[in-house]
Scaffold this motif. Structure first.
Motif, short mmCIF file in Angstrom:
data_model
loop_
_atom_site.label_atom_id
_atom_site.label_comp_id
_atom_site.label_asym_id
_atom_site.label_seq_id
_atom_site.Cartn_x
_atom_site.Cartn_y
_atom_site.Cartn_z
N MET A 174 -2.88 4.02 8.01
CA MET A 174 -3.09 2.72 7.39
C MET A 174 -4.04 1.77 7.95
SD MET A 174 0.73 2.70 5.85
CE MET A 174 1.12 0.87 5.92
N GLY A 177 -7.77 2.46 7.17
CA GLY A 177 -8.27 2.11 6.21
C GLY A 177 -7.67 2.88 4.92
N ALA A 178 -6.35 3.31 4.95
CA ALA A 178 -5.89 4.28 3.83
C ALA A 178 -4.76 3.32 3.26
CB ALA A 178 -5.36 5.30 4.14
N THR A 179 -4.29 3.24 2.10
CA THR A 179 -3.48 2.66 1.43
C THR A 179 -2.25 3.49 1.95
OG1 THR A 179 -3.34 3.85 -0.48
CG2 THR A 179 -4.26 1.60 -0.45
N VAL A 182 -2.49 6.85 -0.10
CA VAL A 182 -3.45 7.61 0.45
C VAL A 182 -3.00 8.32 1.62
CG1 VAL A 182 -5.94 7.89 1.44
CG2 VAL A 182 -5.24 6.45 -0.83
#
Lengths: 277, 355
Positions: A174, A177-179, A182
């Motif tokens: 996270m 850069g991931a939700t 994701v």
């Protein structure tokens, strides 16, 4: 010392051998009866292998019985149940493992509660529910019922696999850069493959061998699954053991193939090296 | 690179407060270390800056922009975890490039950046390996590499060296310092190890029980600890404390249990007969005496460290430690004269605050 170690090894192997023989003997007997021609079945007494083996039962089952239909139906029902249950259980297991939310405790209790009823008790109510919906005598109805029964246990199974994956990993994703979704899909899910394989296998075999509900909800050969179909080899005056066993052997094939396919994911240890230790 | 402003931050779990009104301004490019015992709230504060914990009250600004409600991915910060948190199913190269791939950075650019970071950290030969085939120190480096490829606004470190053995920790500590010098990135580093705090920090934030105790340069905290907690936490072996009473008059002294008076050149800024705590660092205890007021300390134990000698001594019932480089004390026994130079003394009032 060496003699003792050797003795222990031999004893160990013998114990395993004995166990395997015990566990596999029924399967062997299934195969033996399946290849025994009808005229030898009752005349030869108890022998480990008939004096003459033939594939005539297999031939009959595949070409002259409704077995291919049963087989197809079972494949559809078990396959769909396994896939639907695993998807639902992955999502709910992840939620139970990672999120704190209101009513979680009661939800878990309720799910446990569903596992406490003997299924026989539920046959009549379920029939009553499905009948007006036109879901009796239908494969869809069976898939729904099997899914409902398997989701709670599969959820707990998946939750335990998610619990085994460090939270740091998805937090790192996270921050990278991931939700959360994701991170779930790209980081957590690949690491849960052993759990997914185990859940798929468990649900598939459970649905594959389920007799009670398919017997109660399905009438007629068109929609019958394989366990119900086996009963069609039992007629009023005789049991056609040879054909029944041949069908049984054939029914083992997809289960074996399935486990062959997923066994490499069943091997744990994929998460090694993620975090310390 | 960016500044980070933490204004009046509070955090509670249910009714349990874990952080009380923390205020901190971190300048662009500064290396700030949050230090304190476990459970003091330092990791919670870091995780709030990262966006992994919600903020109960107050405001966090990164580069002047309020981030309280921003998801971690939108804060443009990088974090190195204590557990390294490497993705086990990805090679080293893919671990390092994950953030860039998420941002749809062009392939050529990813290759250049990853190669650059790998060269900087000595990871070139390991790029195709999986994390499980790496040693602890190598995993640590990959975790750092994953952070630096991003060129984020700030680096957050959550006890990154705790899982390494002593020698490797020392080496990585130096590498982190060098890396910070090279990159000049704003960094916040959480540790419970005061040596790491002293060696790495531009500024140390000492925390205890969810409250910031003191903010200052390492030597500030060492030379002028704001209270008993900081005085005891910073420095190894730790500062000696004596509880007693302050006496003024023509012969000012600090009287400890057993009617032992520690002579003072000048009275401390405390009232006559005030109860207080006197502190002195082991290396400031002078192992010699002069004059009639010389204190005699009993030698309880001698600990040679190679680098020097730690003497465990006692005055009456009060035990304390002294540090010396003089090897003749290896055989010290019985009683020896000690002197506490007044300029090296610290005084703390009844509340434990420095006076």
């Amino acid at each position: 010392m060496r003699a003792k170690a050797a003795f222990l090894t031999v004893a160990h192997r013998l114990a395993i051998l004995a166990y395997i023989a015990f566990a596999l003997f029924p399967l062997f007997w299934l195969l033996k009866v399946a290849v025994t021609p009808n005229d030898l079945l009752y005349s030869e007494g108890i022998r480990l292998w008939p004096s003459r083996a033939s594939l005539e039962h297999f031939d009959f089952v595949l070409r002259h019985s409704a077995f291919p239909v049963f087989f197809r139906n079972s494949l559809i029902v078990s396959g769909s149940t396994a896939i639907v249950v695993t998807i639902l259980a992955s999502l709910s297991g992840y939620a139970l493992s990672r999120f704190r939310f209101r009513g979680k405790y009661w939800l878990v209790t309720l799910m446990l509660l569903t596992q406490m009823f003997p299924l026989v008790m539920l046959v009549a109510p379920i029939f009553k529910i499905l009948s007006p919906l036109g879901l009796t005598n239908s494969l869809t109805g069976l898939v729904i019922v099997y899914t409902a029964f398997n989701v709670p246990f599969a959820t707990f199974l998946m939750q335990s696999f998610f619990d085994g994956i460090p939270k740091d990993l998805e937090e790192a994703a996270m921050i990278d850069g991931a939700t959360q979704f994701v991170a779930f899909r790209q980081i957590i899910l690949p690491l849960t493959l052993p759990g997914i394989a185990a859940t798929l296998g468990f649900v598939f075999t459970a649905a594959w061998s389920e007799l009670l509900f398919s017997l109660m909800l399905i009438s007629g050969n068109e929609q019958a699954t394989f366990p119900v179909g086996l009963l069609s080899f039992v007629s009023k005056f005789s049991v056609d053991f040879g054909q029944m066993m041949a069908a049984g052997v054939l029914a083992l094939i997809p289960a074996c193939l399935f486990f062959l396919l997923i066994q490499r994911y069943l091997v744990q240890g994929l998460t090694a090296g993620a975090v310390k230790g | 690179m960016a500044s980070i402003d933490i204004a009046n931050i509070q955090k509670s779990y249910g009714i349990h407060p874990v952080l009380h009104k923390v205020d901190l301004k971190i300048r662009d490019g500064e290396f700030v270390v949050l230090v304190g015992p476990s459970g003091c709230g330092k990791s919670t504060l870091l995780r709030m800056i990262a966006g992994l914990e919600s903020v109960t009250a107050g405001e966090i600004r990164i580069a002047g922009k309020r981030v309280n409600e921003l998801a971690p991915k939108d804060r443009d910060i990088a974090m190195v975890f204590q557990s390294y948190a490497l993705y086990p199913h990805m090679s080293v190269a893919r671990n390092m490039s994950y953030s860039l791939r998420l941002r749809k950075t062009p392939k050529e650019r990813i290759a250049t950046v990853v190669a650059g970071a790998a060269a900087k950290l000595g990871l070139d030969p390991l790029l195709e390996r999986r994390p499980r085939a790496l040693s602890g120190g190598q995993r640590q480096r990959v975790a750092m590499g994953r952070a630096i490829v991003r060129q984020p606004k700030a680096f957050l470190f959550d006890e990154p060296l705790s899982n390494l053995d002593a020698r490797l920790r020392e080496q990585m500590r130096a590498e982190i310092k060098k890396l910070h010098k090279d990159l000049g990135a704003t960094s916040i580093y959480v540790t419970h190890d005061q040596i790491e705090a002293m060696t790495l920090a531009d500024r140390i934030v000492a925390m205890n029980a969810g409250v910031v105790q003191q903010v200052g340069s390492p030597l500030d905290l060492y030379d002028r600890p704001a209270n008993l907690f900081v005085a005891g936490f910073i420095g190894s072996p730790g500062m000696n404390f004596f509880e007693g009473t302050h006496h003024v008059g023509d012969r000012p002294r600090f009287e400890i249990a057993g009617d032992i008076g520690i002579p003072l050149d000048a009275p401390a800024p405390l009232a006559n007969n005030a109860k207080a705590t006197l502190g002195i660092r082991p290396e400031h205890v002078v192992l010699a005496g002069h004059g009639p007021e010389t204190l005699l300390a009993t030698v309880d134990l001698v600990e040679p460290t190679g680098f020097g000698i730690i003497l465990h001594l006692s005055l009456g019932r009060a035990g304390f430690k002294a540090f010396t480089n003089d090897r003749s004390f290896l055989t010290a026994s019985g009683t020896i004269p000690v002197h506490f130079p007044t300029h090296a003394l610290h005084f703390f009032d009844g509340e434990g605050n420095r006076v």
